[in-house]
Design a protein around this motif. Structure first.
Motif, PDB file in Angstrom:
ATOM      1  N   GLU A  70      -9.283   7.565   7.017  1.00  0.00           N
ATOM      2  CA  GLU A  70      -8.357   7.576   5.890  1.00  0.00           C
ATOM      3  C   GLU A  70      -9.071   7.184   4.598  1.00  0.00           C
ATOM      4  O   GLU A  70     -10.047   6.427   4.620  1.00  0.00           O
ATOM      5  CB  GLU A  70      -7.201   6.591   6.104  1.00  0.00           C
ATOM      6  CG  GLU A  70      -6.396   6.803   7.367  1.00  0.00           C
ATOM      7  CD  GLU A  70      -6.895   5.935   8.509  1.00  0.00           C
ATOM      8  OE1 GLU A  70      -6.108   5.654   9.422  1.00  0.00           O
ATOM      9  OE2 GLU A  70      -8.084   5.530   8.476  1.00  0.00           O
ATOM     10  N   SER A  71      -8.540   7.676   3.500  1.00  0.00           N
ATOM     11  CA  SER A  71      -9.037   7.284   2.184  1.00  0.00           C
ATOM     12  C   SER A  71      -7.920   7.480   1.173  1.00  0.00           C
ATOM     13  O   SER A  71      -6.905   8.120   1.471  1.00  0.00           O
ATOM     14  CB  SER A  71     -10.264   8.111   1.780  1.00  0.00           C
ATOM     15  OG  SER A  71      -9.932   9.480   1.707  1.00  0.00           O
ATOM     16  N   GLY A  72      -8.125   6.926  -0.013  1.00  0.00           N
ATOM     17  CA  GLY A  72      -7.175   7.138  -1.093  1.00  0.00           C
ATOM     18  C   GLY A  72      -6.278   5.967  -1.422  1.00  0.00           C
ATOM     19  O   GLY A  72      -5.510   6.027  -2.382  1.00  0.00           O
ATOM     20  N   GLY A  73      -6.370   4.912  -0.643  1.00  0.00           N
ATOM     21  CA  GLY A  73      -5.559   3.750  -0.939  1.00  0.00           C
ATOM     22  C   GLY A  73      -6.024   3.055  -2.210  1.00  0.00           C
ATOM     23  O   GLY A  73      -7.074   3.372  -2.760  1.00  0.00           O
ATOM     24  N   GLY A  74      -5.225   2.115  -2.676  1.00  0.00           N
ATOM     25  CA  GLY A  74      -5.598   1.381  -3.873  1.00  0.00           C
ATOM     26  C   GLY A  74      -4.490   0.477  -4.342  1.00  0.00           C
ATOM     27  O   GLY A  74      -3.486   0.281  -3.644  1.00  0.00           O
TER      28      GLY A  74
ATOM     29  N   SER B 249       1.812   6.913  -8.422  1.00  0.00           N
ATOM     30  CA  SER B 249       1.565   7.811  -7.291  1.00  0.00           C
ATOM     31  C   SER B 249       0.180   7.576  -6.702  1.00  0.00           C
ATOM     32  O   SER B 249      -0.739   7.109  -7.399  1.00  0.00           O
ATOM     33  CB  SER B 249       1.668   9.279  -7.735  1.00  0.00           C
ATOM     34  OG  SER B 249       2.945   9.578  -8.224  1.00  0.00           O
ATOM     35  N   LEU B 250       0.043   7.912  -5.441  1.00  0.00           N
ATOM     36  CA  LEU B 250      -1.237   7.914  -4.756  1.00  0.00           C
ATOM     37  C   LEU B 250      -1.245   9.077  -3.780  1.00  0.00           C
ATOM     38  O   LEU B 250      -0.186   9.469  -3.280  1.00  0.00           O
ATOM     39  CB  LEU B 250      -1.447   6.626  -3.952  1.00  0.00           C
ATOM     40  CG  LEU B 250      -1.968   5.377  -4.645  1.00  0.00           C
ATOM     41  CD1 LEU B 250      -1.994   4.217  -3.655  1.00  0.00           C
ATOM     42  CD2 LEU B 250      -3.340   5.598  -5.237  1.00  0.00           C
TER      43      LEU B 250
ATOM     44  N   MET C 235       2.169  10.375  -2.247  1.00  0.00           N
ATOM     45  CA  MET C 235       3.175   9.326  -2.372  1.00  0.00           C
ATOM     46  C   MET C 235       3.526   9.148  -3.838  1.00  0.00           C
ATOM     47  O   MET C 235       2.674   8.759  -4.642  1.00  0.00           O
ATOM     48  CB  MET C 235       2.655   8.012  -1.792  1.00  0.00           C
ATOM     49  CG  MET C 235       2.154   8.129  -0.358  1.00  0.00           C
ATOM     50  SD  MET C 235       1.732   6.554   0.387  1.00  0.00           S
ATOM     51  CE  MET C 235       0.368   6.043  -0.658  1.00  0.00           C
ATOM     52  N   ASN C 236       4.761   9.453  -4.169  1.00  0.00           N
ATOM     53  CA  ASN C 236       5.237   9.322  -5.554  1.00  0.00           C
ATOM     54  C   ASN C 236       6.282   8.211  -5.647  1.00  0.00           C
ATOM     55  O   ASN C 236       6.858   7.806  -4.637  1.00  0.00           O
ATOM     56  CB  ASN C 236       5.842  10.636  -6.026  1.00  0.00           C
ATOM     57  CG  ASN C 236       4.853  11.776  -6.042  1.00  0.00           C
ATOM     58  OD1 ASN C 236       3.643  11.578  -6.242  1.00  0.00           O
ATOM     59  ND2 ASN C 236       5.334  12.983  -5.823  1.00  0.00           N
ATOM     60  N   SER C 237       6.507   7.756  -6.854  1.00  0.00           N
ATOM     61  CA  SER C 237       7.512   6.719  -7.105  1.00  0.00           C
ATOM     62  C   SER C 237       7.354   5.542  -6.143  1.00  0.00           C
ATOM     63  O   SER C 237       8.319   5.100  -5.504  1.00  0.00           O
ATOM     64  CB  SER C 237       8.927   7.313  -6.982  1.00  0.00           C
ATOM     65  OG  SER C 237       9.104   8.390  -7.854  1.00  0.00           O
ATOM     66  N   LEU C 238       6.167   5.045  -6.057  1.00  0.00           N
ATOM     67  CA  LEU C 238       5.884   3.970  -5.101  1.00  0.00           C
ATOM     68  C   LEU C 238       6.672   2.713  -5.428  1.00  0.00           C
ATOM     69  O   LEU C 238       6.894   2.373  -6.602  1.00  0.00           O
ATOM     70  CB  LEU C 238       4.385   3.673  -5.082  1.00  0.00           C
ATOM     71  CG  LEU C 238       3.564   4.694  -4.283  1.00  0.00           C
ATOM     72  CD1 LEU C 238       2.090   4.621  -4.646  1.00  0.00           C
ATOM     73  CD2 LEU C 238       3.763   4.485  -2.794  1.00  0.00           C
TER      74      LEU C 238
ATOM     75  N   THR D  86      -6.095   2.423   5.454  1.00  0.00           N
ATOM     76  CA  THR D  86      -6.421   2.262   4.045  1.00  0.00           C
ATOM     77  C   THR D  86      -5.299   1.448   3.397  1.00  0.00           C
ATOM     78  O   THR D  86      -4.117   1.686   3.664  1.00  0.00           O
ATOM     79  CB  THR D  86      -6.611   3.620   3.348  1.00  0.00           C
ATOM     80  OG1 THR D  86      -7.039   3.422   1.997  1.00  0.00           O
ATOM     81  CG2 THR D  86      -5.343   4.475   3.362  1.00  0.00           C
ATOM     82  N   GLN D  87      -5.666   0.492   2.584  1.00  0.00           N
ATOM     83  CA  GLN D  87      -4.706  -0.438   2.011  1.00  0.00           C
ATOM     84  C   GLN D  87      -4.033   0.156   0.782  1.00  0.00           C
ATOM     85  O   GLN D  87      -4.695   0.693  -0.116  1.00  0.00           O
ATOM     86  CB  GLN D  87      -5.408  -1.741   1.622  1.00  0.00           C
ATOM     87  CG  GLN D  87      -4.526  -2.753   0.926  1.00  0.00           C
ATOM     88  CD  GLN D  87      -3.508  -3.382   1.862  1.00  0.00           C
ATOM     89  OE1 GLN D  87      -3.852  -3.791   2.974  1.00  0.00           O
ATOM     90  NE2 GLN D  87      -2.250  -3.471   1.415  1.00  0.00           N
TER      91      GLN D  87
END
Length: 124
Positions: free
Chosen positions: A6-10, A17-18, A83-86, A118-119
């Motif tokens: 997995e990647s893309g967390g933050g 969004s992510l 993932m939108n509107s987190l 991924t966090q």
């Protein structure tokens, strides 16, 4: 064996969004269903979304419907989770998982392969 990464967390603010990615390697010539799960501290791993091998069937937890979109590119051996509107409640470690069965399941134990996670941190 299928290996998942997995990647893309933050760290983002509420409303941001992510896009998470789940890259597969290994035994990817055999069709596999993919699920995304998340786990918050002190809580059980929770199903978020799943997608069939061909990508035509998708499934979402009620809490993310309308905000998250799962997709896959089998040529790139990658599954995405937009993932939108987190929200703060979306925070946790996100895992992708795979199984060599055609049915999407929300039960973690029914997946054979897991990534390291991924966090995702959402500040309000």
């Amino acid at each position: 064996q299928v290996q998942l990464l997995e990647s893309g967390g933050g760290v983002v603010q509420a409303g941001d969004s992510l896009r998470l990615s789940c890259a597969a390697s290994g035994r990817t010539d055999t069709s596999y269903t993919v699920g995304w799960f998340r786990q918050a501290p002190g809580k059980e791993r929770q199903f978020v979304s799943g997608i069939s091998w061909g990508g035509k069937t998708t499934y979402y937890a009620d809490s993310v419907k309308g905000r998250f979109t799962i997709s896959r590119d089998n040529a790139q051996k990658t599954v995405y989770l937009q993932m939108n509107s987190l929200e703060a409640e979306d925070m946790g470690v996100y895992y992708c998982a795979a199984r060599h069965r055609p049915i999407i399941t929300t039960t973690p134990s029914e997946y054979n392969y897991w990534g390291q996670g991924t966090q995702v941190t959402v500040s309000s």
